[in-house]
Design a protein around this motif. Structure first.
Motif, PDB file in Angstrom:
ATOM      1  N   ASP A 427       0.810  -1.315   0.061  1.00 40.91           N
ATOM      2  CA  ASP A 427      -0.005  -0.206   0.154  1.00 40.91           C
ATOM      3  C   ASP A 427       0.881   1.263  -0.167  1.00 40.91           C
ATOM      4  OD1 ASP A 427      -2.135  -1.523   0.165  1.00 40.91           O
ATOM      5  OD2 ASP A 427      -2.850  -1.120   2.280  1.00 40.91           O
ATOM      6  N   GLU A 435      -3.765   3.177  -1.610  1.00 40.84           N
ATOM      7  CA  GLU A 435      -3.778   2.363  -2.851  1.00 40.84           C
ATOM      8  C   GLU A 435      -2.793   1.344  -2.829  1.00 40.84           C
ATOM      9  OE1 GLU A 435      -2.931   4.996  -6.200  1.00 40.84           O
ATOM     10  OE2 GLU A 435      -3.859   6.823  -5.295  1.00 40.84           O
ATOM     11  N   SER A 436      -3.392  -0.024  -3.324  1.00 43.89           N
ATOM     12  CA  SER A 436      -2.475  -0.997  -3.313  1.00 43.89           C
ATOM     13  C   SER A 436      -2.137  -1.250  -4.764  1.00 43.89           C
ATOM     14  CB  SER A 436      -3.604  -2.136  -2.900  1.00 43.89           C
ATOM     15  OG  SER A 436      -4.330  -1.948  -1.791  1.00 43.89           O
ATOM     16  N   ARG A 437      -0.785  -1.917  -4.465  1.00 44.07           N
ATOM     17  CA  ARG A 437      -0.244  -2.384  -5.848  1.00 44.07           C
ATOM     18  C   ARG A 437      -0.751  -3.666  -6.329  1.00 44.07           C
ATOM     19  NH1 ARG A 437       5.649  -2.976  -6.792  1.00 44.07           N
ATOM     20  NH2 ARG A 437       6.320  -2.936  -4.854  1.00 44.07           N
ATOM     21  N   TYR A 551       0.230  -0.185  -9.642  1.00 44.60           N
ATOM     22  CA  TYR A 551      -0.838   0.598  -8.806  1.00 44.60           C
ATOM     23  C   TYR A 551      -1.618   0.714 -10.265  1.00 44.60           C
ATOM     24  CZ  TYR A 551       1.824   1.458  -5.049  1.00 44.60           C
ATOM     25  OH  TYR A 551       2.516   1.529  -3.947  1.00 44.60           O
ATOM     26  N   TYR A 552      -3.094   0.475  -9.929  1.00 45.38           N
ATOM     27  CA  TYR A 552      -4.050   0.460 -11.202  1.00 45.38           C
ATOM     28  C   TYR A 552      -4.119   1.726 -11.956  1.00 45.38           C
ATOM     29  CZ  TYR A 552      -7.938   2.724  -9.031  1.00 45.38           C
ATOM     30  OH  TYR A 552      -8.807   3.512  -8.783  1.00 45.38           O
ATOM     31  N   GLN A 621      -8.679  -2.636  -5.000  1.00 45.24           N
ATOM     32  CA  GLN A 621      -8.557  -1.584  -4.154  1.00 45.24           C
ATOM     33  C   GLN A 621      -9.290  -1.936  -2.948  1.00 45.24           C
ATOM     34  OE1 GLN A 621      -6.187   0.964  -5.051  1.00 45.24           O
ATOM     35  NE2 GLN A 621      -5.921  -0.757  -6.335  1.00 45.24           N
TER      36      GLN A 621
END
Ligand SMILES: Cc1ncc(COP(=O)(O)O)c(C=O)c1O
Length: 1009
Positions: A427, A435-437, A551-552, A621
């Motif tokens: 994160d 945000e999460s990878r 990350y999106y 996410q």
């Protein structure tokens, strides 16, 4: 020159205005670095700005500014810009003689009304996009304009920014390193930079020179003002300046810059070569800014304002320094619609001409086809995250699959959003909260341990490291390739460390040569033996930590840097998985699902996985859930999931057969209840529970009349709707039916009674209901209420009310029901059931939502007396109620509450959260009331006269979602934010919630009431 002698009073300004322009207006002073500026107000008109120069001001400069504005007025019909007003003699520059006999030039410009950008909060992407658009339009309007003053030397011109080199000694060593790196980058780029397009540009779209529309929810930039810094320079410098200021105060300044660049490009096409210089141009504008501040600080050491303005510039400069210039440039290209990585097309063309085989990559494995497994967030194959984290189990599943498909290599996906990376280690706190990878950039191939990996083409080793331990790749090797003019890299992760360390950087590997051998877990960091194979068109200076997941929000950039590896193996390509877009889901719902089913949020979200207090969308996410009191012990609590799965695998049938699960659940519940409440009927929903409770009332009393609270909600079935004022007094409702008596919402904040005697007064209202019923010659059947009225807006009952109301109802022969569908099972912290807070014992308790943690099970518990009256000979049959699976699940929920001490957690975290919310209400008077118990809280938004603020409440909930926090609103006036998260909510979660509530409460719209 003596400042006082030069000063012009507002009276003098008004006189000058009248004398030169024949305009009467009210003057007020404005700050100005050079000119003496006055805002001229005229009733019902936008007004003017009057500019009176100093005696020594360069007339060329004034001429330049006036001509420029006139040029903009002529060429920029789509622009709002200050207009030059002619004096009564037709001059654009007039003059006066001041009291000391000096000639002073005077100009009058039209006023552009609005707020300045620096005053706008929040600064959303759409706002920054419009900033870019306006700056682009202005540059467009200035094309073709020429003036010799535009060629002047100017310290704020990015092209001339190397003057700052002389002042490097003013900085600390860390600052020096940053500034001199940018100096070097700028100098190194001079050759191509000097060839970029030039024109006269505004050159100062800083956040005090940009005017924004009055709209507080979706404001846009209307105009740029103050053309005093206009100069002829590289056009990209103008883009850089707009970015340099508007990206301050953002965690991720590059992401913040992208909408500006996109907006600029939308109205003035930028060129690829210009974008290549934008990163350094932004940096150099910031370097000018901090250097100017450092110089000014020496001149005016006591000027605190200088320190304040310097801070954000340094903050952003330091963050900018962390961004790789090439990554920035690829991002700028992508946002402008150019091919993101300049080599992408060339690589793809080369790859499509060459059809390699997987048996070249793994010669010892004679397989050409792949079997794709789904490791995406929504993968059912992965199952529960606890199971995915169990390496032995994962290995076993892979082996089983391999047995089923012996002729194929098991592989998984490029660009797959993976839930496996949802741990906080992946994160970051970006511009939109956590945000999460999650998006996987390579392909994974599962093969036996020690499987050799061979080179598909010649290459040079650029990385060969032991990336095991806390890192993710095990033995990691990266090769660099030159193929027919295309330069790219291949990355191989999760090998044995030994096989990789046989190589050294610089070594040449020939096509077909062995590169590595697959490692085993745990050496390779995760899972069973598999190769992570990835293609890179740039290494971006990463050595051993090149991202394997992205990350999106950056995915379009990353997928260009890391193209699809299966392009190399056309015959073995993994077919992209079909996904249904949210839009398609919505459209289908609209056609085939009932229109009265609502969707949450303006932009609905699709959740595909739950984990504790988080919900996870299809991109992986994580959203912090403060709404879901159904997922009582945490979303997809593993113990509960297993209890259901295990029982489902054995038998599920109805309660006509003997089974210990139903008894065990009853025993678990009895432990929590007063002795009197000991007979159970298990049902499937809260509505069904209340429906049954009302049947029991009728059976026990022979009466039909029910007393219920205003804005109470008790379910969706017929009888439930009939006793739910929330529904029949709301949209589409037709008021209370004959046998329902409603008493006023016992709210002591904005309700009918708020004094110390409110409890008695509300109890008297219940008595009035009894009287009403009796006056009609009937008698009261039952009284139903929640211990904290949830849909009513988390309204706590005044102390003593319930006791008095129960007494009155019972005196009249009625039965008391406590609806614990929302409040039960320990949520309120101090007690397990809500009624226990009020020292009463109901005759019937209805239990719903939390009992199954999402599985449909509910219950009615009553006294022996009520149960006996109900058992009048008619069988109560419920197909699903009390089935072994549901009972196993509910028992696991109750045991988890106890074992994990979740009631205590609700008390501890809830008390902390309530205290913090109370602090917040002192800071933000819009929060009129904070109420509730444990993890069942509410905050009510009102103005100074206690009028409800529904729009602000909806805004707050929607904005919280933008930061990954789910909240819900309720109450008769839709002005209460409800907080009722899964009971595993932690103090850290509470702090995060408060942080974002504070942030959003200070936004402009929240102040507008
Ligand atoms: C207090 C209360 N009672 C009953 C119900 C009905 O429960 P269900 O939706 O499970 O039928 C609800 C649902 O929101 C509720 O809040």
């Amino acid at each position: 020159m003596n400042y006082d002698a030069l000063k012009i009073t507002t009276q003098q300004a008004e006189d000058i205005l009248f004398k030169l322009f024949n305009i009467k207006g009210k003057a007020s002073e404005l700050p100005g670095e050079v000119d003496f500026n006055f805002r001229i107000k005229i009733e019902n008109e936008e007004g003017y700005i009057l500019k009176i120069s100093r005696p020594d001001e360069d007339e060329n400069c004034l001429d330049f500014q006036q001509k420029l504005l006139q040029y903009v007025a002529k060429n920029g019909s789509n622009l709002i810009a200050p207009k030059v007003i002619h004096d009564t003699n037709g001059n654009t520059i007039s003059s006066i003689t001041d009291a000391s006999g000096n000639k002073r030039n005077v100009r009058l410009l039209s006023w552009v009304s609005g707020r300045v950008l620096s005053d706008v909060n929040p600064q959303l992407d759409s706002l920054r996009f419009s900033l870019g658009e306006q700056c682009g339009l202005l540059t467009q309007a200035l094309q073709g304009f020429a003036h010799k003053e535009a060629e002047r030397g100017f310290v704020w011109d990015v092209a001339q920014s190397l003057w700052t080199k002389e002042y490097l000694h003013l900085f600390s060593s860390e600052e020096k390193e940053i500034i001199s790196t940018f100096h070097q980058q700028f100098e190194a780029a001079q050759h191509s930079y000097s060839k970029l397009r030039k024109s006269i540009v505004h050159n100062d779209a800083n956040d005090n020179n940009v005017i924004v529309s009055a709209d507080l929810i979706n404001p846009i930039v209307k105009a740029a003002i103050d053309y005093g810094d206009a100069i002829k320079t590289q056009i990209v410098n103008d883009v850089a300046i707009a970015c340099a200021y508007a990206i301050m105060h953002h965690n991720d300044p590059l992401e913040a810059a992208l909408p500006i660049v996109k907006g600029y490009h939308a109205t003035f096409k930028l060129q690829e070569e210009e974008l290549a210089h934008l990163y350094v141009a932004i940096a150099m504008r910031l370097v000018i800014s901090v250097t100017k501040s450092a110089i000014n600080k020496i001149k005016e050491p006591d000027n605190e304002y200088l320190l304040i303005s310097e801070k954000p510039a340094w903050e952003v400069l330091k963050k900018w320094f962390q961004i790789h210039p090439e990554f920035a440039s690829i991002s700028f290209r992508e946002t402008c619609g150019f091919q993101a990585h300049p080599m992408q097309q060339q690589f793809e063309t080369w790859a499509s001409k060459n059809d390699f085989s997987l048996s070249e990559l793994f010669p010892s494995i004679d397989k050409k086809e792949v079997y794709r497994i789904d490791l995406s967030v929504s993968s059912k194959w992965i199952g529960h995250l606890e199971e995915a984290a169990n390496l032995d189990l994962f290995q076993f599943k892979i082996e089983q699959l391999q047995k089923e498909h012996p002729e194929k290599i098991i592989a998984a996906g490029y660009l797959e959003p993976r839930s496996l990376y949802t741990s906080t280690a992946y994160d970051k706190i970006g511009n939109h909260g956590r945000e999460s990878r999650t998006i996987h950039l390579g392909i994974d191939y599962w093969l036996p341990v020690n499987t050799p990996v061979h080179a598909l083409f010649d290459g040079e080793v650029v990385t060969a490291v032991n990336d095991a331990g806390d890192k993710e790749y095990g033995g990691l090797i990266i090769l660099k390739h030159h193929e027919e003019g295309v330069i790219f890299f291949t990355l191989y992760g999760h090998n044995t460390v030994d096989s990789v360390l046989k190589h050294h950087v610089g070594k040449i590997i020939k096509k077909g040569e062995k590169i590595a051998e697959l490692g085993n877990y745990p050496e390779n960091g995760n899972w069973a033996p598999h190769l992570h194979f990835q293609i890179l068109l740039s290494t971006l200076n990463y050595v051993d930590d090149f991202p394997g997941v992205a990350y999106y929000r950056q995915i379009d950039v990353w997928k260009s840097i890391c193209p699809d590896p299966t392009l190399l193996f056309a015959s073995e390509a993994l077919q992209p998985r079909k996904t249904v877009s949210n839009n398609d889901l919505i459209q289908y719902r609209k056609q085939h699902l009932g229109k009265s089913l609502s969707l949450q949020y303006k932009t609905p979200i699709k959740m595909v996985r739950g984990a504790g207090q988080y919900l996870i969308d299809q991109l992986g996410q994580k959203y912090l859930d403060t709404v879901n009191n159904v997922a009582h012990v945490g979303h997809e609590n593993y113990t509960v999931v297993k209890a259901g799965q295990n029982q489902m695998a054995l038998i599920n049938t109805n309660s006509r057969y003997l089974h210990e699960n139903i008894n065990e659940l009853a025993k678990e519940l009895i432990e929590t209840l007063p002795l009197e409440l000991n007979v159970f009927h298990f049902v499937n929903s809260g509505s069904e529970a209340n429906e049954l409770a009302i049947r029991m009332v009728k059976a026990a009393t022979g009466e039909k009349d029910i007393i219920a609270s205003e804005v109470g909600y008790h379910g969706n079935a017929n009888t439930c709707i009939d006793i739910s004022s929330y529904k029949f007094d709301g949209k589409g409702g037709h008021g209370a039916p004959e046998h329902t008596q409603i008493f006023p919402l016992p709210d002591t904040f904005r309700g009918r009674y708020s004094d110390n005697d409110a409890a008695s007064k509300y109890a008297k209202e219940v008595e009035k209901c009894i009287d009403n019923i009796q006056q009609k010659g009937r008698n009261v059947g039952g009284f139903i209420i929640e211990p904290i009225i949830s849909c009513g807006g988390q309204v706590e009952l005044p102390k003593g009310f319930l006791e008095k109301a129960y007494k009155a109802v019972r005196k009249a022969g009625g039965i008391c029901i406590s609806d614990e569908v929302q409040t039960g099972c320990g949520r309120l912290g101090k007690t397990f059931w809500g009624f226990q807070l009020h020292d009463v014992i109901p005759d019937i308790v209805t239990i719903g939502k939390p009992l199954g943690n999402g599985h449909p099970i509910a219950a009615v518990v009553c006294t022996q007396k009520v149960a006996d009256a109900f058992a009048n000979g008619m069988e109560y049959f419920n197909t699903f109620g009390g089935n072994p699976v549901s009972c196993a699940i509910a028992t696991a929920v109750l045991k988890t509450v106890e074992q994990e001490k979740l009631q205590e957690n609700a008390l501890k975290v809830g008390t902390f959260l309530k205290l913090e919310l109370n602090h917040l209400s002192k800071e933000f008077p819009i929060i009129g009331d904070v109420r509730g118990q444990g993890l069942f809280l509410g905050i009510e938004l009102v103005d100074a006269n206690l009028n409800p603020l529904a729009a602000q409440t909806a805004y707050l909930a929607n904005r919280m979602k933008d930061y990954g926090i789910l909240m819900s609103t309720d109450g008769p006036d839709h002005n209460v934010l409800k907080i009722k998260p899964p009971m595993v909510f932690t103090k850290e979660n509470a702090k995060e919630l408060i942080f974002y509530l504070r942030k959003i409460a200070s936004e402009d719209f929240m102040q507008s009431f």
